[in-house]
Structures are given as C-alpha cells and as structure tokens.
Design an enzyme around this catalytic site. Structure first.
Site, short mmCIF file in Angstrom:
data_model
loop_
_atom_site.label_atom_id
_atom_site.label_comp_id
_atom_site.label_asym_id
_atom_site.label_seq_id
_atom_site.Cartn_x
_atom_site.Cartn_y
_atom_site.Cartn_z
NE ARG A 133 -4.21 -1.56 -0.01
CZ ARG A 133 -4.29 -2.58 -0.84
NH1 ARG A 133 -3.29 -2.83 -1.67
NH2 ARG A 133 -5.38 -3.35 -0.85
CD GLU B 137 -2.47 3.60 -5.66
OE1 GLU B 137 -3.48 3.17 -6.25
OE2 GLU B 137 -1.62 2.86 -5.17
CG HIS C 13 -2.71 -0.42 -7.21
ND1 HIS C 13 -3.15 0.29 -6.12
CD2 HIS C 13 -2.69 -1.73 -6.81
CE1 HIS C 13 -3.39 -0.54 -5.11
NE2 HIS C 13 -3.11 -1.77 -5.51
#
Length: 357
Positions: free
Chosen positions: A236, A265, A283
């Site tokens: 993460r 993000e 991602h």
C-alpha cells in the site's frame, strides 16, 4: 436475482456517487479499494436492506470494519488468488530496477543508441546478493521464494511471526545447491526491520497498512539503506513516505525504487515521475487474467453466500450459484476500463432495482 454493473465514466467513484447508486434497495455490494467504505456508505447500504459488502482486493484498509459491524453488514475480501501474481510483479520490479530496463527501453525508443559501450546502463547483479522481505505473509513469502530460487539470493526477513515454511524452503534449496557443487543460499530472521534495511541489497515491502505501518519507510530509514539498494513496494502506498523517497532518489542516483502503489493514488508526489531511478507502474500487481477472474469470482460469491444463506431455500441457492457463474464470464469478458465492480441484488422479483456498480 438481479445484477447491475456501474458504467459511470469515472475511474474513482465518490461517496456521494456510491450512495446514489445504492438507491433504495440493494442486498449487497462489490466495491474496490479506491472507495471509502465507512459510516456513510454502510449506513446507506443498511437502509437499502443490504447485508453484505465485498472488497475486490485482499487488503481492506479502505473499509471501516467497526462501521460495518454497527450496521450489520458482513465484509468479505479476496485473499489467496492474488499471491503469486502480486509476488511476480514485485520480482519484475526488482529486476527492472536492478538492470535499469525502463531507462534502457526509453533510450532505445528515443533513437539514442549508436553502439555498444562498456558503461552503458550498468546495473546490479542479483545473484549472490541479499533480498530483504518486510512482511513474510503469503505474498512476501512467495516473492522471497522467487528471488531465492530464481536468482540464488540470500534472504533476510522481518515479520512478527516466524515464517517456518519459508525458512524450510530456503534451507532445502541451499542443501540442493550445495549437493550440486554450488554455493548454498541462507536465510536469516531479523530481530528488527532496521536490520533488514541495513543488510539487504533488494528490499520488498509486504506489510498491511494500519497506524503502525504508515510511513514505515521514512527519511531516517531510507538513510539506513545501502547507497545502491533497491526498494520495492507492492503493498500500500502510504507505507512509504513518498516525499522522502523523491528526495532520496535525487541525492542518491544509484539508489532505485520499483513502485506499484502510491501515497495519494492516483497521484504521485511532485518529482517522482521525473526520477530515472524509479520504475513506476499503476497499481497492477494483481493484473493477470487468471487472478482478476478469481478476484471477481470470490468477491461475487462473498455477497452471494451471505445473502443466500440468510434468505433462500437450498433449491434457490443452487439456481443462484448457476446464475452467478454464468454472468461472471460475461462481466469479465466485456468489462470496459471505466466499468466498476458490480453489486448483486437478490430478490424474488424480476423488476428493475436501483443498484450500485
């Protein structure tokens, strides 16, 4: 049973968007990690009669589990099917950063190559070096095995729990190498994370994201690492202090990172995109066909099972399982890049019901 797919032309839905899509009647929702599932959304889902939410991800840091409990909504996720795919991308980023593959690709495409030179894009050899893993769970252990067996790297890892199976694997592989006349590999369980950062040549982060792991890698810890180390993150984004990483990359041109996730993000901190010593991807750690199909199936079944076993007879459950498996194939095959995960509306009627996608 009615299933609806959201086709909003937005990559990320706001809380307000999702509340509107849930509407007045919704039995369950399949969402994604970009959505903020807290008090507001669980309250809206509960008012609509919903009892199930499934995150199409293994992590659930975007989900307030206490709020879900408060409103009587069961929460599911999709572990297991992401393990090897995510580990493969972490290994890919490690290799791409070590051998400067992205830089070399851009160099070629720009028409700058005019002949072989002994110093052109010299990178790092992985064989015989030490790979460090922070968080040796399913994904971290799979990554470690790939790097140890694939590149004959030694392993140092840090985890709150002993990774016994991983240790046995490395030991057995080391014995195999020794029996065949090669230098064996070894493993070490570090007593602190800082020990991994100081000793490893390649470090891959695989912790969960919570209050204890926010900015786990900061300015001070970056300074502990070797000048030519490689840092990889497929967990993460907020696990890393991205501003500190940008500054460290500027000051240490031989230090490299491979990042699949980012602190804010879909945005990157200023300067990161300009760093030649950073390999950055959007991602995509779980983005293999097999894995995304598996995630979709698990996410759908999470919602299906919760609703079915609280509402319908065995015969009805069988019918709905058959339906969901047939519709999943269609969804996966036809989903555009702007389609969001879908919600399942389990009713005994055929009329249209407002739903969230």
């Amino acid at each position: 049973c009615r299933l609806e797919i959201c086709t909003e032309k937005k990559t990320i839905l706001s809380v307000e968007d999702i509340v509107a899509l849930i509407g007045d009647k919704c039995d369950g929702v399949i969402g994604q990690l970009t959505e903020d599932w807290g008090e507001t959304l669980f309250a809206a889902l509960s008012r609509a009669g919903g009892t199930a939410f499934s995150n199409m991800a293994v992590g659930y840091n975007n989900v307030d589990v206490n709020a879900a409990n408060k409103y009587g909504v069961a929460v599911g996720n999709t572990p297991g099917v992401l393990t090897e795919t995510t580990a493969e991308l972490a290994a890919s980023l490690s290799l791409a950063a070590a051998r400067r593959i992205v830089e070399a690709d851009e160099f070629m495409r720009a028409g700058l190559y005019d002949g072989w030179l002994p110093h052109l894009f010299v990178g790092n050899l992985l064989k015989g070096q030490t790979v460090g893993v922070i968080g040796a769970g399913r994904i971290g252990s799979a990554y470690a095995r790939m790097m140890v067996e694939g590149f004959k790297m030694n392993l140092i890892y840090y985890d709150l729990y002993q990774a016994t199976r991983l240790e046995k694997f490395v030991t057995a592989y080391g014995e195999f190498l020794k029996a065949n006349g090669e230098k064996p590999v070894y493993w070490k369980r570090a007593s602190t994370m800082d020990e991994v950062l100081r000793e490893a040549d390649v470090i891959s982060l695989h912790p969960i994201l919570d209050k204890t792991t926010y900015h786990l890698v900061n300015k001070e810890r970056l300074a502990m690492m070797k000048k030519e180390a490689i840092l990889v993150n497929c967990s993460r984004g907020p696990v890393i202090d991205e501003v500190a990483v940008v500054e460290h990359l500027k000051q240490n041109p031989m230090f490299r990172v491979g990042l699949d996730v980012f602190e804010d993000e879909p945005y990157m901190k200023p300067g990161l995109a300009d760093m030649k010593n950073a390999v950055i991807v959007p991602h995509i750690a779980s983005a293999s066909k097999w894995t995304r199909e598996g995630m979709a199936t698990l996410a759908a079944l999470n919602v299906l099972v919760i609703n079915c076993f609280t509402t319908f007879s065995r015969e009805r459950i069988k019918q709905m399982k058959k339906f969901i498996y047939s519709v999943l194939g269609f969804v996966i095959a036809n989903r555009s890049k702007h389609c969001h995960p879908f919600s399942i509306h389990i009713t005994g009627q055929d009329q249209a019901i407002p739903s969230m996608g």
